[in-house]
Design an enzyme around this catalytic site. Structure first.
Site, PDB file in Angstrom:
ATOM      1  N   GLY A  85       0.802  -1.225   0.000  1.00 37.44           N
ATOM      2  CA  GLY A  85       0.000   0.000   0.000  1.00 37.44           C
ATOM      3  C   GLY A  85       0.834   1.275   0.000  1.00 37.44           C
ATOM      4  O   GLY A  85       1.845   1.389  -0.716  1.00 37.44           O
TER       5      GLY A  85
ATOM      6  N   ALA B  63      -1.145  -0.114   9.162  1.00 42.49           N
ATOM      7  CA  ALA B  63      -2.579  -0.410   9.246  1.00 42.49           C
ATOM      8  C   ALA B  63      -2.656  -1.783   9.883  1.00 42.49           C
ATOM      9  O   ALA B  63      -2.170  -2.755   9.320  1.00 42.49           O
ATOM     10  CB  ALA B  63      -3.212  -0.417   7.864  1.00 42.49           C
TER      11      ALA B  63
ATOM     12  N   TYR C 119     -16.815   6.027   9.103  1.00 44.71           N
ATOM     13  CA  TYR C 119     -15.368   6.265   9.076  1.00 44.71           C
ATOM     14  C   TYR C 119     -14.979   7.457   9.950  1.00 44.71           C
ATOM     15  O   TYR C 119     -14.553   7.292  11.082  1.00 44.71           O
ATOM     16  CB  TYR C 119     -14.867   6.424   7.619  1.00 44.71           C
ATOM     17  CG  TYR C 119     -13.362   6.295   7.557  1.00 44.71           C
ATOM     18  CD1 TYR C 119     -12.752   5.074   7.321  1.00 44.71           C
ATOM     19  CD2 TYR C 119     -12.549   7.400   7.809  1.00 44.71           C
ATOM     20  CE1 TYR C 119     -11.365   4.947   7.348  1.00 44.71           C
ATOM     21  CE2 TYR C 119     -11.169   7.286   7.830  1.00 44.71           C
ATOM     22  CZ  TYR C 119     -10.585   6.063   7.587  1.00 44.71           C
ATOM     23  OH  TYR C 119      -9.216   5.941   7.613  1.00 44.71           O
TER      24      TYR C 119
ATOM     25  N   LYS D 130      -7.884   8.447  14.054  1.00 43.35           N
ATOM     26  CA  LYS D 130      -7.205   9.382  13.149  1.00 43.35           C
ATOM     27  C   LYS D 130      -7.156  10.785  13.766  1.00 43.35           C
ATOM     28  O   LYS D 130      -6.193  11.528  13.555  1.00 43.35           O
ATOM     29  CB  LYS D 130      -7.897   9.410  11.783  1.00 43.35           C
ATOM     30  CG  LYS D 130      -7.776   8.085  11.004  1.00 43.35           C
ATOM     31  CD  LYS D 130      -6.339   7.716  10.714  1.00 43.35           C
ATOM     32  CE  LYS D 130      -6.201   6.524   9.780  1.00 43.35           C
ATOM     33  NZ  LYS D 130      -4.800   6.087   9.622  1.00 43.35           N
TER      34      LYS D 130
ATOM     35  N   LEU E 161      -8.033   4.034  -1.696  1.00 39.37           N
ATOM     36  CA  LEU E 161      -7.538   3.050  -2.655  1.00 39.37           C
ATOM     37  C   LEU E 161      -7.793   1.647  -2.132  1.00 39.37           C
ATOM     38  O   LEU E 161      -8.020   1.455  -0.941  1.00 39.37           O
ATOM     39  CB  LEU E 161      -6.029   3.237  -2.866  1.00 39.37           C
ATOM     40  CG  LEU E 161      -5.664   4.400  -3.791  1.00 39.37           C
ATOM     41  CD1 LEU E 161      -4.189   4.717  -3.707  1.00 39.37           C
ATOM     42  CD2 LEU E 161      -6.038   4.083  -5.233  1.00 39.37           C
TER      43      LEU E 161
HETATM   44  P1  NAD Z   1      -1.655  -1.766   4.050  1.00 38.11           P
HETATM   45  O1  NAD Z   1      -2.443  -2.824   4.754  1.00 38.11           O
HETATM   46  O2  NAD Z   1      -1.416  -1.928   2.603  1.00 38.11           O
HETATM   47  O3  NAD Z   1      -0.214  -1.594   4.756  1.00 38.11           O
HETATM   48  C1  NAD Z   1      -0.047  -1.712   6.143  1.00 38.11           C
HETATM   49  C2  NAD Z   1       1.420  -1.935   6.470  1.00 38.11           C
HETATM   50  O4  NAD Z   1       1.526  -2.045   7.900  1.00 38.11           O
HETATM   51  C3  NAD Z   1       2.030  -3.234   5.898  1.00 38.11           C
HETATM   52  O5  NAD Z   1       3.354  -2.997   5.523  1.00 38.11           O
HETATM   53  C4  NAD Z   1       2.015  -4.182   7.111  1.00 38.11           C
HETATM   54  O6  NAD Z   1       3.023  -5.186   7.086  1.00 38.11           O
HETATM   55  C5  NAD Z   1       2.333  -3.182   8.205  1.00 38.11           C
HETATM   56  N1  NAD Z   1       1.976  -3.652   9.539  1.00 38.11           N
HETATM   57  C6  NAD Z   1       0.764  -3.944  10.060  1.00 38.11           C
HETATM   58  N2  NAD Z   1       0.880  -4.318  11.357  1.00 38.11           N
HETATM   59  C7  NAD Z   1       2.209  -4.243  11.660  1.00 38.11           C
HETATM   60  C8  NAD Z   1       2.981  -4.475  12.821  1.00 38.11           C
HETATM   61  N3  NAD Z   1       2.408  -4.848  13.965  1.00 38.11           N
HETATM   62  N4  NAD Z   1       4.311  -4.322  12.757  1.00 38.11           N
HETATM   63  C9  NAD Z   1       4.932  -3.931  11.601  1.00 38.11           C
HETATM   64  N5  NAD Z   1       4.253  -3.676  10.464  1.00 38.11           N
HETATM   65  C10 NAD Z   1       2.913  -3.837  10.500  1.00 38.11           C
HETATM   66  O7  NAD Z   1      -2.391  -0.402   4.391  1.00 38.11           O
HETATM   67  P2  NAD Z   1      -2.522   1.014   3.646  1.00 38.11           P
HETATM   68  O8  NAD Z   1      -3.872   1.087   3.036  1.00 38.11           O
HETATM   69  O9  NAD Z   1      -1.331   1.320   2.842  1.00 38.11           O
HETATM   70  O10 NAD Z   1      -2.586   1.973   4.926  1.00 38.11           O
HETATM   71  C11 NAD Z   1      -1.465   2.648   5.431  1.00 38.11           C
HETATM   72  C12 NAD Z   1      -1.957   3.930   6.101  1.00 38.11           C
HETATM   73  O11 NAD Z   1      -2.586   4.756   5.103  1.00 38.11           O
HETATM   74  C13 NAD Z   1      -3.000   3.686   7.199  1.00 38.11           C
HETATM   75  O12 NAD Z   1      -2.788   4.574   8.256  1.00 38.11           O
HETATM   76  C14 NAD Z   1      -4.306   4.022   6.488  1.00 38.11           C
HETATM   77  O13 NAD Z   1      -5.321   4.432   7.374  1.00 38.11           O
HETATM   78  C15 NAD Z   1      -3.863   5.153   5.584  1.00 38.11           C
HETATM   79  N6  NAD Z   1      -4.746   5.429   4.432  1.00 38.11           N
HETATM   80  C16 NAD Z   1      -5.197   4.415   3.657  1.00 38.11           C
HETATM   81  C17 NAD Z   1      -6.073   4.705   2.611  1.00 38.11           C
HETATM   82  C18 NAD Z   1      -6.619   3.622   1.721  1.00 38.11           C
HETATM   83  O14 NAD Z   1      -7.603   3.865   1.040  1.00 38.11           O
HETATM   84  N7  NAD Z   1      -6.011   2.457   1.675  1.00 38.11           N
HETATM   85  C19 NAD Z   1      -6.437   6.040   2.342  1.00 38.11           C
HETATM   86  C20 NAD Z   1      -5.914   7.047   3.121  1.00 38.11           C
HETATM   87  C21 NAD Z   1      -5.065   6.729   4.189  1.00 38.11           C
END
Ligand code: NAD
Length: 408
Positions: A55, A143, A238, A247, A273
């Site tokens: 992500g 996440a 949300y 958040k 996304l």
């Molecule tokens: P994702 O699930 O793709 O990535 C999460 C990452 O966190 C991964 O690398 C995972 O290995 C790591 N992780 C989880 N638990 C862990 C732990 N205990 N120790 C180490 N690593 C750990 O998620 P994403 O969608 O890329 O989200 C990342 C951030 O972006 C979050 O804060 C999310 O709220 C924010 N965000 C996401 C979106 C969306 O639509 N996906 C939109 C805006 C903001």
């Protein structure tokens, strides 16, 4: 073995090694194509990405390394593959990143373990010392559904629930493509508090404090964590729900960190996304499917790498102080949140039914992005081929030496 997607209750529990490698390389190549634009900017030289494997975190690490040429340390929590079962997508993505970075003579190290633990913070600090690094940028992109408190050992779980009342909204199952009405009961006070513990800013602050105390931050260090606002129709589940409380805590943490003077801290509001958890959040599959359709029709759709390319080049390292909204947040969700896009998305969600779902929403695009996040549905991969789950198939960089991937 032949590896096919195993999707249970809208969670994909395996991954395809070659598809993950190709997807990671596609993102790297898309940044390499824009490299000239990075050469004109003064970017970060040393970057830590917490949550680096998928992500937004993976895209951030790729931009830092392959755009700005930064040394990157990354932390994520993965399941390794065995002879008979595939690992998590992030395990393959990290290997591909490490191999490609080594082939491009970029320094870095990937740590696999629990970012919430004190032990992982110690390992990263020890590696920074050993490598003679101080971080210019710390990206916090975790996440997670669960967190163990490093001091008390208490286990906290996050939930996605409304606060104060039942939530009812249209949603779609991206696999059966069936529309339905989702109903989610409100969170208890305990669930709200636990979600803030997991997804709020407490651990981010612990990271920054630990790095500062160890003198592992450069004098001009910046940190950024990611958040989402989204349209009003999603707010009950949300922004005004449990995750929104977490958040809000993250945003308060950014203000506190900045006012401490030790670092400039930002929250960046990113676009919605499809990631690994997207298919289980009520309303999000329908909203994102309609949003994709509208943004693709207007030629303004972006993926994680496009978003992080803009965050780094146009906001964090443009040469000017990043523009922020009235609440101090960087916004790269402005194309999603534009009035015309939102009016169109809202109108479509209000009227969509089974007869016109595929005309109004890109549910197939959602499904394919979800599969791609696990290395499936990637062009150029032969999914009938026999492949070992242990292979990383990262191609170009595979022969190059890798800095050790540290198991935490
Ligand atoms: P994702 O699930 O793709 O990535 C999460 C990452 O966190 C991964 O690398 C995972 O290995 C790591 N992780 C989880 N638990 C862990 C732990 N205990 N120790 C180490 N690593 C750990 O998620 P994403 O969608 O890329 O989200 C990342 C951030 O972006 C979050 O804060 C999310 O709220 C924010 N965000 C996401 C979106 C969306 O639509 N996906 C939109 C805006 C903001």
């Amino acid at each position: 073995m032949i590896i096919k997607p195993m999707v249970r209750n809208n969670i994909c529990i395996n991954a395809h090694p070659e598809g993950c490698a190709l997807e990671t390389r596609r993102q790297i190549e898309s940044i390499l194509l824009r490299r000239a634009a990075y050469d004109r900017l003064a970017g970060p030289k040393t970057v830590l990405v917490v949550g680096c494997s998928t992500g937004y975190g993976l895209a951030s690490r790729i931009v830092a390394a392959f755009g700005f040429g930064a040394t990157t340390l990354g932390v994520s929590f993965e399941r390794s593959p065995s002879e008979s079962s595939a690992g998590t997508p992030g395990w393959y993505n990290n290997r591909t990143f490490d191999d490609e970075a080594a082939a491009a003579a970029l320094r870095g190290r990937s740590f696999d373990g629990d970012a919430f633990s004190s032990g992982m913070k110690d390992q990263v600090i020890a590696a920074a010392r050993e490598m003679g690094l101080r971080f210019d940028l710390v990206v916090y992109s975790l996440a997670s559904p669960v967190r163990t408190d490093p001091v008390t050992g208490a286990v906290y779980r996050s939930v996605i629930k409304p606060i104060g009342g039942v939530y009812r909204g249209k949603t779609v199952d991206p696999f059966s493509k069936a529309l339905s009405l989702a109903e989610v009961q409100p969170a208890t006070a305990e669930e709200i508090a636990q979600t803030v513990k997991v997804m709020g800013g407490e651990d981010w602050e612990l990271w920054i404090d630990a790095l500062r105390e160890a003198d592992a931050l450069s004098p001009s260090a910046v940190t950024v964590a990611y958040s989402y606002v989204g349209p009003e129709l999603s707010w009950p589940i949300y922004r005004d729900g449990t995750i929104g409380r977490a958040k809000a805590h993250l945003e308060e943490t950014a203000r506190r960190l900045s006012s401490s003077g030790a670092i400039r801290a930002y929250v960046s509001i990113n676009k919605a996304l499809v990631t690994r958890a997207s298919a289980v959040i009520p309303v999000i599959p329908l909203y994102v499917s309609v949003l994709y359709k509208v943004m693709k029709e207007r030629g303004i759709h972006e993926d994680c790498i496009d978003q992080m390319d803009r965050l780094f080049r146009d906001r964090l390292y443009s040469g000017a102080k990043p523009a922020v909204d009235s609440e101090g947040r960087i916004r790269i969700d402005e194309l999603e949140m534009g009035a015309a896009v939102q009016a169109e998305v809202g109108a479509r969600i209000a009227r969509v039914d089974d007869s016109d779902l595929s005309k109004l929403a890109d549910v197939e695009g959602f499904r394919l992005d979800f599969l791609r996040a696990h290395g499936f549905a990637v062009d150029g991969v032969d999914y009938e081929a026999d492949i070992s789950p242990l292979s990383s198939h990262s191609g170009a960089g595979a022969a190059a030496p890798r800095d050790a991937s540290v198991k935490g």
